[in-house]
Design a protein around this motif. Sequence first.
Motif, PDB file in Angstrom:
ATOM      1  N   SER A   1      43.134  48.776  25.536  1.00  0.00           N
ATOM      2  CA  SER A   1      43.781  49.437  24.401  1.00  0.00           C
ATOM      3  C   SER A   1      42.784  50.261  23.595  1.00  0.00           C
ATOM      4  O   SER A   1      43.054  51.422  23.256  1.00  0.00           O
ATOM      5  N   ILE A   2      41.619  49.675  23.304  1.00  0.00           N
ATOM      6  CA  ILE A   2      40.642  50.420  22.508  1.00  0.00           C
ATOM      7  C   ILE A   2      40.042  51.577  23.313  1.00  0.00           C
ATOM      8  O   ILE A   2      39.684  52.612  22.747  1.00  0.00           O
ATOM      9  N   MET A   3      39.925  51.417  24.636  1.00  0.00           N
ATOM     10  CA  MET A   3      39.446  52.514  25.467  1.00  0.00           C
ATOM     11  C   MET A   3      40.409  53.692  25.390  1.00  0.00           C
ATOM     12  O   MET A   3      40.006  54.852  25.219  1.00  0.00           O
ATOM     13  N   TYR A   4      41.694  53.393  25.524  1.00  0.00           N
ATOM     14  CA  TYR A   4      42.700  54.461  25.458  1.00  0.00           C
ATOM     15  C   TYR A   4      42.695  55.128  24.081  1.00  0.00           C
ATOM     16  O   TYR A   4      42.720  56.362  23.990  1.00  0.00           O
TER      17      TYR A   4
ATOM     18  N   PHE B   1      36.507  43.442  30.826  1.00  0.00           N
ATOM     19  CA  PHE B   1      37.628  44.088  31.492  1.00  0.00           C
ATOM     20  C   PHE B   1      38.836  43.169  31.650  1.00  0.00           C
ATOM     21  O   PHE B   1      39.933  43.633  31.949  1.00  0.00           O
ATOM     22  N   SER B   2      38.630  41.873  31.443  1.00  0.00           N
ATOM     23  CA  SER B   2      39.771  40.948  31.510  1.00  0.00           C
ATOM     24  C   SER B   2      40.548  40.895  30.197  1.00  0.00           C
ATOM     25  O   SER B   2      41.670  40.381  30.165  1.00  0.00           O
ATOM     26  N   LEU B   3      39.964  41.410  29.146  1.00  0.00           N
ATOM     27  CA  LEU B   3      40.636  41.401  27.847  1.00  0.00           C
ATOM     28  C   LEU B   3      41.651  42.539  27.752  1.00  0.00           C
ATOM     29  O   LEU B   3      41.354  43.676  28.121  1.00  0.00           O
ATOM     30  N   SER B   4      42.820  42.240  27.238  1.00  0.00           N
ATOM     31  CA  SER B   4      43.833  43.288  27.054  1.00  0.00           C
ATOM     32  C   SER B   4      43.407  44.275  25.973  1.00  0.00           C
ATOM     33  O   SER B   4      43.729  45.461  26.029  1.00  0.00           O
ATOM     34  N   ASP B   5      42.659  43.778  24.981  1.00  0.00           N
ATOM     35  CA  ASP B   5      42.209  44.645  23.893  1.00  0.00           C
ATOM     36  C   ASP B   5      41.273  45.744  24.398  1.00  0.00           C
ATOM     37  O   ASP B   5      41.250  46.848  23.845  1.00  0.00           O
TER      38      ASP B   5
ATOM     39  N   ASP C   1      28.586  38.872  33.939  1.00  0.00           N
ATOM     40  CA  ASP C   1      29.726  38.090  33.446  1.00  0.00           C
ATOM     41  C   ASP C   1      30.355  38.709  32.211  1.00  0.00           C
ATOM     42  O   ASP C   1      31.579  38.663  32.033  1.00  0.00           O
ATOM     43  N   ASN C   2      29.535  39.279  31.333  1.00  0.00           N
ATOM     44  CA  ASN C   2      30.080  39.908  30.124  1.00  0.00           C
ATOM     45  C   ASN C   2      30.952  41.101  30.459  1.00  0.00           C
ATOM     46  O   ASN C   2      31.967  41.351  29.792  1.00  0.00           O
ATOM     47  N   PHE C   3      30.582  41.873  31.496  1.00  0.00           N
ATOM     48  CA  PHE C   3      31.382  43.025  31.902  1.00  0.00           C
ATOM     49  C   PHE C   3      32.714  42.567  32.490  1.00  0.00           C
ATOM     50  O   PHE C   3      33.761  43.168  32.221  1.00  0.00           O
TER      51      PHE C   3
END
Length: 296
Positions: A67-70, A60-64, A54-56
């Motif tokens: 952004s932080i991955m990029y 991935f549902s968060l927009s942030d 569930d945490n994963f």
Amino acid sequence: MRNKSFIRTYSLMVIPGFVWLALFSIVPMFGIVMAFQNYNPGLGFFRSPWVGLDNFRYMFSLSDSWSIMYNTVFIATGKVILNLVFPLIFALLLNELRSNRMKRTVQTVTYMPYFLSWVILAGILIDILGYNGPINMIRASFGLPKTMIFGNARTFPWLLILSDVWKTFGFNAIIYLAALTGINPNLYEAAAIDGAGRWSRLLHITLPGIMITVMMLMTLGLGNVLNAGFDQVFNMYNKLVYSTGDIIDTWVYRTGLISLKFSLASTVGLLKSVVGFVLVALGYTLADRFAGYRIF
């Protein structure tokens, strides 16, 4: 008997290293379980409710998260590439100097920033590039408007990349310089007799001679594609540049330690570690296949 004594002595020397590895790298791995729990510090690892993946899904549902991955990949990739290219070019140029005194002086000056922490270097950069710093004073003297260099989200990632290159390229060049000393000087003499110029000797002797070292550093650098440097970013960024300067490590710090979302922070950290491991394995495979580089 003497060899056994040496082996025993060397074994004792590596014990502190193994203890350090166990305490700071192996024991903390038990915290991975938090990524699959709704972790509650009061309940601990064994009594916190299990939530599976569930945490994963939430991450991935968060927009942030995207952004932080990029931001992390962009900044870290820029550091990996430029920290390969700039030290290599610098080492090749330094190797061409005939004056040993000049060579030692230049090398000493360039690798001195490596031994300073980002707390000190960030303070120096902020003083120099700040709104009331010397750079803006020079701009103002020419009638140009002052600019907030540390508040410009568009250029901030490049500020991180270039400042990291400035800090490390002198020290990283030592590895290339050591590799250059391993090239047989008879090869250069034979090439010069055959009429090869400096450029030809560089292309056909120097670069092939250190290619294994380049591949080794590239392979090791791939593991840092998701490691953009917490200490540097934490000391240099601010809320104005979160959109382009926030990376995985700083986001995990704010989410896990400040917002107390331990499970979510552990999930992002685990994902980062898994991707880093895969990239190192991939880089090692490619290095072995195309350059014949092997560690074991």
